[in-house]
Design a protein around this motif. Structure first.
Motif, PDB file in Angstrom:
ATOM      1  N   ALA A 236      -9.734  78.520  45.843  1.00  0.00           N
ATOM      2  CA  ALA A 236      -9.752  78.245  44.504  1.00  0.00           C
ATOM      3  C   ALA A 236      -8.423  78.139  44.009  1.00  0.00           C
ATOM      4  O   ALA A 236      -7.646  77.181  43.497  1.00  0.00           O
ATOM      5  CB  ALA A 236     -10.385  79.006  43.566  1.00  0.00           C
ATOM      6  N   TYR A 237      -7.525  79.190  44.335  1.00  0.00           N
ATOM      7  CA  TYR A 237      -6.149  79.373  44.047  1.00  0.00           C
ATOM      8  C   TYR A 237      -5.309  78.259  44.723  1.00  0.00           C
ATOM      9  O   TYR A 237      -4.493  77.610  44.524  1.00  0.00           O
ATOM     10  CB  TYR A 237      -5.475  80.598  44.387  1.00  0.00           C
ATOM     11  N   GLN A 238      -5.428  78.119  46.148  1.00  0.00           N
ATOM     12  CA  GLN A 238      -4.866  77.254  46.968  1.00  0.00           C
ATOM     13  C   GLN A 238      -5.278  75.460  46.330  1.00  0.00           C
ATOM     14  O   GLN A 238      -4.172  74.717  46.327  1.00  0.00           O
ATOM     15  CB  GLN A 238      -5.538  76.953  48.362  1.00  0.00           C
ATOM     16  N   HIS A 239      -6.371  75.503  45.980  1.00  0.00           N
ATOM     17  CA  HIS A 239      -6.718  74.196  45.192  1.00  0.00           C
ATOM     18  C   HIS A 239      -5.890  73.864  43.994  1.00  0.00           C
ATOM     19  O   HIS A 239      -5.556  73.041  43.859  1.00  0.00           O
ATOM     20  CB  HIS A 239      -8.243  74.345  45.005  1.00  0.00           C
ATOM     21  N   MET A 240      -5.652  74.954  43.177  1.00  0.00           N
ATOM     22  CA  MET A 240      -4.858  74.976  42.046  1.00  0.00           C
ATOM     23  C   MET A 240      -3.322  74.643  42.216  1.00  0.00           C
ATOM     24  O   MET A 240      -2.694  73.728  41.795  1.00  0.00           O
ATOM     25  CB  MET A 240      -5.007  76.205  41.111  1.00  0.00           C
ATOM     26  N   ASP A 245       1.362  70.725  42.509  1.00  0.00           N
ATOM     27  CA  ASP A 245       2.107  69.955  43.405  1.00  0.00           C
ATOM     28  C   ASP A 245       2.186  68.386  42.913  1.00  0.00           C
ATOM     29  O   ASP A 245       2.959  67.739  42.853  1.00  0.00           O
ATOM     30  CB  ASP A 245       1.916  70.063  44.889  1.00  0.00           C
ATOM     31  N   ARG A 246       0.798  67.995  42.861  1.00  0.00           N
ATOM     32  CA  ARG A 246       0.654  66.564  42.248  1.00  0.00           C
ATOM     33  C   ARG A 246       1.090  66.174  40.943  1.00  0.00           C
ATOM     34  O   ARG A 246       1.992  65.296  40.828  1.00  0.00           O
ATOM     35  CB  ARG A 246      -0.857  66.291  42.353  1.00  0.00           C
ATOM     36  N   THR A 260     -10.500  74.541  36.295  1.00  0.00           N
ATOM     37  CA  THR A 260      -9.637  75.278  37.617  1.00  0.00           C
ATOM     38  C   THR A 260      -8.784  76.280  36.988  1.00  0.00           C
ATOM     39  O   THR A 260      -8.783  77.602  37.293  1.00  0.00           O
ATOM     40  CB  THR A 260      -9.150  74.390  38.528  1.00  0.00           C
ATOM     41  N   THR A 261      -7.888  76.124  36.295  1.00  0.00           N
ATOM     42  CA  THR A 261      -7.070  76.878  35.643  1.00  0.00           C
ATOM     43  C   THR A 261      -7.483  78.065  34.881  1.00  0.00           C
ATOM     44  O   THR A 261      -7.161  79.203  34.799  1.00  0.00           O
ATOM     45  CB  THR A 261      -6.120  76.168  34.837  1.00  0.00           C
ATOM     46  N   GLU A 262      -8.490  77.566  33.919  1.00  0.00           N
ATOM     47  CA  GLU A 262      -9.198  78.647  33.289  1.00  0.00           C
ATOM     48  C   GLU A 262      -9.874  79.802  34.062  1.00  0.00           C
ATOM     49  O   GLU A 262      -9.816  80.947  33.711  1.00  0.00           O
ATOM     50  CB  GLU A 262     -10.350  77.799  32.416  1.00  0.00           C
ATOM     51  N   ALA A 263     -10.596  79.394  35.038  1.00  0.00           N
ATOM     52  CA  ALA A 263     -11.376  80.240  36.019  1.00  0.00           C
ATOM     53  C   ALA A 263     -10.208  81.103  36.639  1.00  0.00           C
ATOM     54  O   ALA A 263     -10.343  82.459  36.657  1.00  0.00           O
ATOM     55  CB  ALA A 263     -12.004  79.475  36.991  1.00  0.00           C
ATOM     56  N   MET A 264      -8.944  80.609  37.045  1.00  0.00           N
ATOM     57  CA  MET A 264      -7.968  81.502  37.734  1.00  0.00           C
ATOM     58  C   MET A 264      -7.424  82.313  36.778  1.00  0.00           C
ATOM     59  O   MET A 264      -7.089  83.477  37.117  1.00  0.00           O
ATOM     60  CB  MET A 264      -7.012  80.412  38.194  1.00  0.00           C
TER      61      MET A 264
END
Length: 630
Positions: A236-240, A245-246, A260-264
């Motif tokens: 999940a962190y790598q996906h974020m 980067d995009r 994603t950011t809320e979960a992290m």
């Protein structure tokens, strides 16, 4: 000026000087060891009362910042924003309540808490600008960021303790917590299409967050590092990171960015809270060890200090008694002997001064007592010389004044004879001028007699109307043309007082003319009062301050000894002497016209009723010659 202390206290302080190093050592050991223990225990209290509610408030502020960003992008309703603001206010109130318990811990923490309060007070203004459309997305975000930065500043201040391992780990956890704050900033910026400025800020925040995480993971203890490493290596962190980067590369925020950011962010917060709780639990055992060591060292040093103080105080007790006796002897000289001698010398009596003796076995104290005795004798000799000098000056004043009076009397007789024989108007006018100058010179001669302590020879055998007294005083003033004597009742002044009263009023009129502009008038009025008769001399000059009036009224009420060096207010000194001689009260006060009014209250015992009209056969000769106006 420092607070005065007794001789005994001074001696105690002097005897304790050799003990200072021991007391300081005891204090340092106690303060350092006990302070370390208390600070470690305080760490747990501060976690409960400051850091934990601060973390809760930060979380609510992050949610409000995100909700406000959605509102500015029209992705959220006003109701959602209002609900979140209610939750934020509740967290703010809880923080204020709990932080007030710890505000008095130290000056640094108090200052930092006040700084947080200042930022929290801006919250309503930030909300108002958002609601009124006065703030864009960047400005709104920066406003919330400033408030949150103040809270993280409080975290860093509270983490400063003397235990290095605990401090280092606490600092790392705070920096990782700030990395989580940076993640929420990224989240609120990339909710939708971003501008060039927002993209630059986004890239900067991402770089700072990654740096803080990489640096913090290397400094954490293994027991806390594993949880954080597993988090940053999770898919999940790598996906974020790929999403970040995009966005930095220029693409639009991808779908799923918010979730994603809320979960992290939630995962980061939970792991950091567990790490903080674990670190907090480490402080108690260390504090117990430090406190035990503090008790042992402090107790030993305390016993040594007590023994040393008792020994020193016993040695200094006798010295204190001897100095106390010297002090009492010196006070007796200053407060009883010398004033008594001066009072006798002023009366012209002879004085005898016994030597000062102090029973002591200390050579230095005996020398000081002998020195006081010498000072006493010198002071007496100086007082005798001063009394003789004052008496001599008084004799000089009196002799000069008497001679001047005799010459002025002969001069006035000649002037009166010349006035009777003069037929030329211009010559007669000149003679009147000379007569006026002679009158003024006579008043100055009488002033010297008054300064010498004697009584002027001028007097009247019968009562004189007070109106004539006022006119006679006016005639003795140089600028008499500016003086207006208003009509008065017919009361008369006792003959023995007339001369002094004319002199007194003339001095007041003279002052009024000198200290007022030449184009203004000086008014002299008089009226009967319940206690006698009152003259008023009013000028229209610049007046005096309340402090000056109070000082002069004090001098008029209690005439001081005449000082040859203080001749600026010689007239008022003469007035005070004359007033004291006849129990006359002279008071200065402000005039309604801005100048000064002098009030002369003559006691009823010196005032007689008006002369019955049936007894008046012809007008009485004027008391003083009044020079006609030109």
């Amino acid at each position: 000026m420092g607070r005065s202390r007794t001789i005994r206290m001074k001696i105690i302080g002097l005897l304790l000087v050799p003990l200072t190093s021991m007391v300081v050592l005891w204090g340092v050991i106690t303060a350092v060891t006990a302070g370390e223990s208390l600070e470690l225990r305080q760490y747990k209290t501060l976690w409960t009362n400051l850091r934990h509610p601060a973390y809760t408030l930060i979380s609510e502020l992050q949610d409000e910042r995100l909700t406000s960003a959605k509102l500015l992008r029209r992705a959220s309703s006003q109701k959602d924003v209002a609900d979140q603001r209610i939750r934020t206010d509740a967290a703010r109130d809880a923080f204020r309540k709990l932080s007030s318990i710890s505000k008095d811990r130290s000056e640094e923490i108090r200052t930092q808490v006040d700084a947080v309060y200042t930022q929290l007070d801006r919250l309503d203004a930030i909300r108002g600008e958002i609601d009124d459309g006065l703030s864009d997305r960047l400005l709104a975000g920066e406003a919330y960021n400033t408030v949150i930065d103040a809270l993280y500043g409080l975290h860093r201040r509270v983490a400063l303790i003397d235990d290095i391992p605990i401090y280092e780990q606490s600092r790392v956890i705070i920096e990782l917590g700030y990395a989580k704050e940076l993640l929420t900033r990224e989240q609120s910026i990339a909710l939708g299409p971003v501008t060039a400025a927002e993209r630059r800020q986004f890239a900067q925040i991402v770089g700072n967050r990654r740096f803080l995480i990489d640096q913090g993971l290397g400094e954490l203890d293994p027991s806390m590092r594993d949880t954080q490493v597993s988090l940053v290596t999770s898919p999940a962190y790598q996906h974020m990171r790929l999403m970040e980067d995009r966005i930095i590369a220029g693409a639009a925020p991808p779908r799923g960015w918010l979730s994603t950011t809320e979960a992290m962010s939630q995962t980061f917060g939970e792991s950091l809270m567990r790490a903080g709780t674990l670190l907090n639990s480490r402080a108690d055992p260390v504090a117990d060890q430090v406190l035990s060591r503090a008790f042992i060292l402090a107790g030993t040093c305390f016993l040594l200090v007590i023994v040393s103080i008792v020994f020193s105080l016993r040695m200094g007790n006798r010295l204190s008694k001897e100095l106390g006796a010297l002090r009492l002897a010196a006070l007796e000289v200053a407060q009883e002997r010398l004033p008594h001698v001066v009072a006798k010398l002023r009366k012209g009596e002879t004085v005898e001064m016994p030597e000062l003796s102090v029973a002591t076995s200390t050579v230095e104290i005996g020398d000081v007592g002998q020195a006081f005795s010498t000072v006493q004798q010198t002071a007496v000799e100086a007082a005798i010389g001063q009394a003789q000098l004052s008496e001599g000056v008084g004799h000089v004043f009196r002799n000069l004044a008497r001679r001047s009076q005799a010459l002025l009397h002969r001069q006035r007789i000649q002037l009166e004879d010349m006035q009777h024989r003069a037929t030329d108007p211009e010559a007669l006018d000149d003679l009147f001028r000379l007569d006026h100058l002679t009158t003024r010179m006579r008043r100055h001669a009488e002033g010297l007699i008054i300064l010498s302590g004697a009584t002027p020879g001028r007097g009247w055998s019968k009562p004189v109307p007070l109106l004539d007294v006022a006119r006679g005083a006016t005639a003795e003033v140089e600028d008499y043309r500016r003086v207006t004597v208003e009509p008065m009742s017919g009361q008369r002044l006792a003959g023995p007082v007339v001369g002094d009263m004319i002199h007194l009023v003339a001095e007041l009129i003279e002052n009024a003319t000198v200290y007022s502009p030449p184009h203004t008038q000086v008014i002299v009025r008089g009226e009967e009062t319940a206690r006698g008769f009152a003259f008023e001399v009013e000028d229209r000059g610049l007046g005096m301050s309340p402090q000056e009036l109070a000082e002069l009224n004090e001098r008029l009420a209690s005439p001081p000894e005449f000082d040859l060096a203080d001749s600026d207010k010689l007239g008022l000194f003469v007035v005070s002497r004359l007033a004291a001689r006849h129990d006359i009260r002279v008071t200065l006060r402000g005039s309604p016209y801005g100048g000064t009014t002098a009030i002369v209250l003559i006691p009823a015992e010196h005032v007689a009723d008006p002369e019955p009209e049936a007894d008046v056969k012809e007008p009485a000769r004027p008391v003083m010659r009044v020079v006609p106006s030109e």
